[in-house]
Scaffold this motif. Structure first.
Motif, mmCIF file in Angstrom:
data_model
loop_
_atom_site.group_PDB
_atom_site.id
_atom_site.type_symbol
_atom_site.label_atom_id
_atom_site.label_comp_id
_atom_site.label_asym_id
_atom_site.label_seq_id
_atom_site.Cartn_x
_atom_site.Cartn_y
_atom_site.Cartn_z
ATOM 1 N N TYR A 1 8.286 -4.144 -12.731
ATOM 2 C CA TYR A 1 7.238 -4.524 -11.878
ATOM 3 C C TYR A 1 7.427 -4.339 -10.273
ATOM 4 O O TYR A 1 8.598 -4.709 -9.922
ATOM 5 N N SER B 1 6.472 -5.665 -7.020
ATOM 6 C CA SER B 1 5.446 -6.792 -6.351
ATOM 7 C C SER B 1 4.891 -6.213 -5.189
ATOM 8 O O SER B 1 5.124 -5.165 -4.717
ATOM 9 N N SER C 1 1.549 -7.611 -13.167
ATOM 10 C CA SER C 1 2.142 -8.826 -13.132
ATOM 11 C C SER C 1 3.369 -9.120 -14.086
ATOM 12 O O SER C 1 3.638 -8.535 -14.797
#
Length: 224
Positions: free
Chosen positions: A51, A53, A99
């Motif tokens: 992930y 961000s 996400s």
């Protein structure tokens, strides 16, 4: 009247000083964009989600100190490309996550989330050497598929421009950052299984694969 002249003179001097400071102060903008090669070597036998961000992907370092010009350095797009390429290549299966921790695929065994801890750089006039030097630190976080922490480790990357005097300051610094990012990518790949918790995870998965393959091999020997 004399007092008014003195007051006016002081005000004029102050205005001129502020104007001079504004004129001499410079703002430098550096945009780092890079494409990075996949690591060459064996893949780790894991299904990993990673992930990146928005803060990581759009990271911009801002500096406006008294002894330096103002600098705005955008490394977000480049480091996103780097980590997506390296993490996407170093495992038998890698899944980019839009996400986290929501909507985690069921087959993911490990989730990796990088964060920028700090970016530092030195300029030629500060080191009396015709190079820019850059240091970048990343905090790396690994979680299992239940969200429990598996490991934390730090990647420290370094880059420098050997020919900074031939380039603009912005181009020289961008080149040093690009080299530092390549160093980060190499360290990410080669240092993964040096983290004790991750080394144990990889070893456990390799044993499980070996045990699954053994009955099939024995069955083949019996048939022969």
């Amino acid at each position: 009247m004399a007092l008014m002249k003195k007051g006016l003179s002081a005000a004029v001097k102050a205005t001129l000083l502020v104007t001079a400071m504004l004129v001499t102060a410079c703002t430098h903008t550096v945009q780092v964009d890079g494409e990075y090669p996949q690591p060459v070597g064996d893949q780790y036998p894991l299904t990993v989600g990673f992930y990146l961000s928005d803060d990581f992907s759009r990271f911009t370092y801002h500096e406006d100190s008294e002894d330096r010009d103002e600098w705005n350095i955008s490394t977000g797009p480049a480091q996103r490309n780097l980590f997506a390429t390296v993490l996407g290549s170093m495992f038998t299966e890698a899944i980019p996550l839009t996400s986290y921790p929501q909507d985690l695929p069921e087959n993911v065994e490990l989730v990796i989330v990088p964060e920028v801890r700090e970016l530092q750089f030195t300029m030629p006039r500060e080191t009396r050497v015709n190079i820019f030097e850059v240091w970048i630190k990343y905090d790396m976080h690994a979680y299992d598929n239940q969200g429990a922490q598996v490991a934390n480790w730090v990647i420290t990357a370094y880059g420098k421009t050997p020919t900074a005097f031939l380039k603009s300051q912005e181009a020289a610094l961008a080149q040093a950052i690009d080299i530092a990012l390549r160093d980060a990518g190499a360290t990410l790949y080669t240092g993964f299984d040096r983290v004790p918790e991750l080394q144990a995870l990889v070893a456990s998965k390799q044993r499980a694969i070996s045990m699954q393959e053994q009955p099939a091999a024995e069955a083949g020997d019996t048939t022969d």
